[in-house]
Design a protein around this motif. Structure first.
Motif, PDB file in Angstrom:
ATOM      1  N   LEU A  55      27.339  33.871  16.762  1.00 58.34           N
ATOM      2  CA  LEU A  55      26.546  34.738  17.634  1.00 58.34           C
ATOM      3  C   LEU A  55      26.320  36.116  17.005  1.00 58.34           C
ATOM      4  O   LEU A  55      25.226  36.685  17.127  1.00 58.34           O
ATOM      5  CB  LEU A  55      27.233  34.877  18.993  1.00 58.34           C
ATOM      6  CG  LEU A  55      27.248  33.605  19.851  1.00 58.34           C
ATOM      7  CD1 LEU A  55      28.072  33.822  21.117  1.00 58.34           C
ATOM      8  CD2 LEU A  55      25.847  33.165  20.184  1.00 58.34           C
ATOM      9  N   ALA A  56      27.324  36.630  16.318  1.00 62.40           N
ATOM     10  CA  ALA A  56      27.165  37.915  15.635  1.00 62.40           C
ATOM     11  C   ALA A  56      26.121  37.810  14.528  1.00 62.40           C
ATOM     12  O   ALA A  56      25.290  38.708  14.350  1.00 62.40           O
ATOM     13  CB  ALA A  56      28.500  38.379  15.066  1.00 62.40           C
ATOM     14  N   ALA A  57      26.146  36.703  13.790  1.00 66.00           N
ATOM     15  CA  ALA A  57      25.158  36.499  12.729  1.00 66.00           C
ATOM     16  C   ALA A  57      23.753  36.395  13.307  1.00 66.00           C
ATOM     17  O   ALA A  57      22.801  36.986  12.778  1.00 66.00           O
ATOM     18  CB  ALA A  57      25.503  35.244  11.939  1.00 66.00           C
ATOM     19  N   ALA A  58      23.610  35.653  14.401  1.00 66.34           N
ATOM     20  CA  ALA A  58      22.292  35.504  15.025  1.00 66.34           C
ATOM     21  C   ALA A  58      21.788  36.839  15.560  1.00 66.34           C
ATOM     22  O   ALA A  58      20.608  37.187  15.388  1.00 66.34           O
ATOM     23  CB  ALA A  58      22.358  34.472  16.147  1.00 66.34           C
ATOM     24  N   ALA A  59      22.667  37.598  16.186  1.00 66.42           N
ATOM     25  CA  ALA A  59      22.257  38.897  16.731  1.00 66.42           C
ATOM     26  C   ALA A  59      21.894  39.874  15.626  1.00 66.42           C
ATOM     27  O   ALA A  59      20.883  40.587  15.735  1.00 66.42           O
ATOM     28  CB  ALA A  59      23.384  39.473  17.598  1.00 66.42           C
ATOM     29  N   ALA A  60      22.669  39.902  14.557  1.00 68.83           N
ATOM     30  CA  ALA A  60      22.369  40.819  13.455  1.00 68.83           C
ATOM     31  C   ALA A  60      21.062  40.440  12.759  1.00 68.83           C
ATOM     32  O   ALA A  60      20.259  41.307  12.412  1.00 68.83           O
ATOM     33  CB  ALA A  60      23.522  40.812  12.449  1.00 68.83           C
ATOM     34  N   THR A  61      20.851  39.146  12.587  1.00 66.73           N
ATOM     35  CA  THR A  61      19.596  38.697  11.974  1.00 66.73           C
ATOM     36  C   THR A  61      18.411  39.037  12.852  1.00 66.73           C
ATOM     37  O   THR A  61      17.385  39.549  12.367  1.00 66.73           O
ATOM     38  CB  THR A  61      19.645  37.180  11.716  1.00 66.73           C
ATOM     39  OG1 THR A  61      20.770  36.888  10.887  1.00 66.73           O
ATOM     40  CG2 THR A  61      18.396  36.684  11.026  1.00 66.73           C
ATOM     41  N   ALA A  62      18.536  38.795  14.149  1.00 68.01           N
ATOM     42  CA  ALA A  62      17.432  39.098  15.069  1.00 68.01           C
ATOM     43  C   ALA A  62      17.162  40.593  15.130  1.00 68.01           C
ATOM     44  O   ALA A  62      15.999  41.013  15.133  1.00 68.01           O
ATOM     45  CB  ALA A  62      17.771  38.564  16.463  1.00 68.01           C
ATOM     46  N   ALA A  63      18.209  41.387  15.164  1.00 70.68           N
ATOM     47  CA  ALA A  63      18.007  42.846  15.207  1.00 70.68           C
ATOM     48  C   ALA A  63      17.365  43.358  13.925  1.00 70.68           C
ATOM     49  O   ALA A  63      16.471  44.218  13.991  1.00 70.68           O
ATOM     50  CB  ALA A  63      19.367  43.535  15.418  1.00 70.68           C
ATOM     51  N   THR A  64      17.752  42.820  12.809  1.00 69.49           N
ATOM     52  CA  THR A  64      17.149  43.240  11.533  1.00 69.49           C
ATOM     53  C   THR A  64      15.679  42.843  11.471  1.00 69.49           C
ATOM     54  O   THR A  64      14.842  43.601  11.005  1.00 69.49           O
ATOM     55  CB  THR A  64      17.919  42.626  10.353  1.00 69.49           C
ATOM     56  OG1 THR A  64      19.300  42.992  10.459  1.00 69.49           O
ATOM     57  CG2 THR A  64      17.369  43.107   9.037  1.00 69.49           C
ATOM     58  N   ARG A  65      15.381  41.646  11.928  1.00 69.29           N
ATOM     59  CA  ARG A  65      13.983  41.202  11.926  1.00 69.29           C
ATOM     60  C   ARG A  65      13.138  42.017  12.906  1.00 69.29           C
ATOM     61  O   ARG A  65      11.959  42.222  12.688  1.00 69.29           O
ATOM     62  CB  ARG A  65      13.898  39.717  12.255  1.00 69.29           C
ATOM     63  CG  ARG A  65      14.347  38.852  11.110  1.00 69.29           C
ATOM     64  CD  ARG A  65      14.172  37.398  11.388  1.00 69.29           C
ATOM     65  NE  ARG A  65      14.574  36.625  10.206  1.00 69.29           N
ATOM     66  CZ  ARG A  65      14.848  35.356  10.212  1.00 69.29           C
ATOM     67  NH1 ARG A  65      14.771  34.669  11.338  1.00 69.29           N
ATOM     68  NH2 ARG A  65      15.211  34.748   9.107  1.00 69.29           N
ATOM     69  N   ALA A  66      13.749  42.465  13.988  1.00 66.99           N
ATOM     70  CA  ALA A  66      13.009  43.257  14.977  1.00 66.99           C
ATOM     71  C   ALA A  66      12.681  44.649  14.441  1.00 66.99           C
ATOM     72  O   ALA A  66      11.692  45.257  14.851  1.00 66.99           O
ATOM     73  CB  ALA A  66      13.815  43.375  16.268  1.00 66.99           C
ATOM     74  N   LEU A  67      13.521  45.131  13.553  1.00 75.01           N
ATOM     75  CA  LEU A  67      13.265  46.460  12.976  1.00 75.01           C
ATOM     76  C   LEU A  67      12.219  46.292  11.936  1.00 75.01           C
ATOM     77  O   LEU A  67      11.475  46.936  11.465  1.00 75.01           O
ATOM     78  CB  LEU A  67      14.541  47.034  12.370  1.00 75.01           C
ATOM     79  CG  LEU A  67      15.665  47.301  13.371  1.00 75.01           C
ATOM     80  CD1 LEU A  67      16.905  47.775  12.629  1.00 75.01           C
ATOM     81  CD2 LEU A  67      15.251  48.355  14.378  1.00 75.01           C
TER      82      LEU A  67
END
Length: 100
Positions: free
Chosen positions: A88-100
């Motif tokens: 879940l941490a990996a998915a959240a970090a990836t999604a947040a990076t892609r959103a930026l």
């Protein structure tokens, strides 16, 4: 016809390789150095596979959001978080990076 021959050859080769160790060792223990290597090798191969699939695309190195997610998962696992939390941490970090 050629594909069938190749498939049969691969099946026989795979079975032969899997059967070779028990047949050759015959109940004997592996030497200690080989046993330690056999214990460590799967983790190293899995780590290499994860890293290559994360940063490689069409035989080039790519640094993108997936690498941030891998880093987040590595930090979570280093801090002894459960595997689900690391995913879940990996998915959240990836999604947040892609959103930026």
């Amino acid at each position: 016809m050629t594909a069938t021959v190749v498939l049969i050859g691969l099946a026989v080769g795979t079975y032969g390789l899997k059967a070779a160790a028990p047949l050759l060792l015959g109940g004997r223990d592996l030497p200690e150095q080989v046993a330690r290597l056999a214990d460590l090798l799967p983790a190293a191969l899995l780590a290499a596979l994860v890293l290559v699939s994360t940063i490689a695309r069409d035989s080039t190195l790519v640094v993108d959001a997936r690498l941030v997610g891998l880093g987040a998962a590595a930090i979570a696992l280093y801090r002894r978080a459960p595997f689900v939390v690391a995913v879940l941490a990996a998915a959240a970090a990836t999604a947040a990076t892609r959103a930026l």
